[in-house]
Design an enzyme around this catalytic site. Structure first.
Site, PDB file in Angstrom:
ATOM      1  N   HIS A 156     -61.763   4.921 119.668  1.00  0.00           N
ATOM      2  CA  HIS A 156     -61.046   5.549 120.778  1.00  0.00           C
ATOM      3  C   HIS A 156     -61.238   7.060 120.706  1.00  0.00           C
ATOM      4  CE1 HIS A 156     -58.164   1.928 120.533  1.00  0.00           C
ATOM      5  NE2 HIS A 156     -58.725   1.863 121.722  1.00  0.00           N
ATOM      6  N   CYS A 241     -51.738   5.544 116.641  1.00  0.00           N
ATOM      7  CA  CYS A 241     -51.691   4.232 117.328  1.00  0.00           C
ATOM      8  C   CYS A 241     -50.409   3.461 117.095  1.00  0.00           C
ATOM      9  CB  CYS A 241     -52.793   3.301 116.894  1.00  0.00           C
ATOM     10  SG  CYS A 241     -54.085   3.944 115.960  1.00  0.00           S
TER      11      CYS A 241
HETATM   12  C1  CIR Z   1     -58.545  -2.587 117.751  1.00  0.00           C
HETATM   13  O1  CIR Z   1     -59.744  -2.652 117.479  1.00  0.00           O
HETATM   14  O2  CIR Z   1     -58.143  -2.633 118.909  1.00  0.00           O
HETATM   15  C2  CIR Z   1     -57.555  -2.461 116.613  1.00  0.00           C
HETATM   16  N1  CIR Z   1     -58.047  -3.142 115.461  1.00  0.00           N
HETATM   17  C3  CIR Z   1     -57.268  -1.022 116.285  1.00  0.00           C
HETATM   18  C4  CIR Z   1     -56.600  -0.264 117.398  1.00  0.00           C
HETATM   19  C5  CIR Z   1     -56.258   1.123 117.013  1.00  0.00           C
HETATM   20  N2  CIR Z   1     -55.635   1.798 118.082  1.00  0.00           N
HETATM   21  C6  CIR Z   1     -55.822   3.092 118.360  1.00  0.00           C
HETATM   22  O3  CIR Z   1     -56.640   3.783 117.736  1.00  0.00           O
HETATM   23  N3  CIR Z   1     -55.156   3.585 119.371  1.00  0.00           N
END
Ligand code: CIR
Length: 247
Positions: A156, A241
């Site tokens: 992201h 997150c």
């Molecule tokens: C994903 O790949 O969606 C999750 N394993 C990690 C999400 C992390 N979220 C973020 O950086 N906002």
């Protein structure tokens, strides 16, 4: 206030895009999540728990499900189809708080992790989980200036960069597609040092895995509080997150 969502039993099955899978200690992850929530609470953010979604491994990463701005809450449509079921309870939570609920319409997709707000401007990462059309929708729905930013080297935009309280953007250069889109960019010496939650004008919350960056920010006069989130980092999660600030 800050929305948070406790991890579920399937946490270790979370999605991975840029790193290899390592075993996740789910019990330790729960302890770390409680430590994170306690740190936020100690810093003055009242935690509001979104109903758990035990069937969704990545649901602890609540930031991706909803973007809050003023009195509005934009419920996202996550780029990963397996994460789309995470938004229903997030929508109920923001509605219960009395926020004006908006929804990102398909086929566009948006992950909250791609949205970096600096002084009322929205930098939005495109190229990964978020589509260019989502940028147009955000600009119209929230009536804000949106600057689309390429993201190909990290999950992201906020995996690559975040902003300090004074608006300086911090990032680990090899993960940032284009540092020149930001007015002020400061390179940090550790990859997890790119992730700061701005708590107030002089306080940031950071990961324990970025001690050199924390020391660097302290030298700049900031109060850098650190929490260990190693089990979430194994799933490409970071300090940002795990919560959504509700203003
Ligand atoms: C994903 O790949 O969606 C999750 N394993 C990690 C999400 C992390 N979220 C973020 O950086 N906002």
């Amino acid at each position: 206030m800050a929305l948070v969502r406790r991890p579920g039993p399937r946490l270790s099955e979370g999605l991975l895009t840029h790193i290899d899978r390592r075993p996740v200690d789910v019990g330790l992850a729960h302890d770390q999540w409680h430590g994170y929530v306690e740190a936020l609470s100690d810093l003055g953010w009242q935690p509001v728990e979104v109903e758990p979604a035990p069937e969704h491994p990545d649901s602890v990463f609540i930031e991706d499900a909803v973007v809050c701005w003023g009195d509005s809450a934009l419920v996202t449509r996550p780029g990963a189809p397996s994460r789309r079921g995470e938004t229903a309870a997030a929508e109920r939570a923001v509605a219960d708080l009395g926020l004006r609920v908006l929804r990102l319409e398909g086929p566009d997709t948006l992950d909250g992790g791609d949205v970096l707000k600096i002084d009322g401007r929205f930098y939005i990462g495109v190229g990964g989980r978020t589509t260019p059309g989502a940028c147009t929708q955000v600009a119209e729905l929230l009536d804000v200036e949106v600057i689309p930013v390429p993201v190909t080297k990290a999950l992201h935009l906020k995996s690559a960069v975040t902003a300090l309280p004074d608006g300086t953007v911090i990032g680990y250069p090899s993960r940032v597609d284009d540092t020149t889109v930001f007015e002020r960019f400061l390179a940090v010496p550790e990859e997890p040092g790119s992730h700061a939650v701005v708590v107030d004008d002089r306080t940031v919350l950071m990961a324990a895995s970025a001690p050199e960056t924390a020391a660097m920010l302290r030298d700049r006069g900031l109060h850098a509080v650190q929490v260990d989130i190693s089990e979430f980092e194994k799933l490409e999660g970071c300090v940002t997150c795990l919560s959504v600030r509700v203003r």
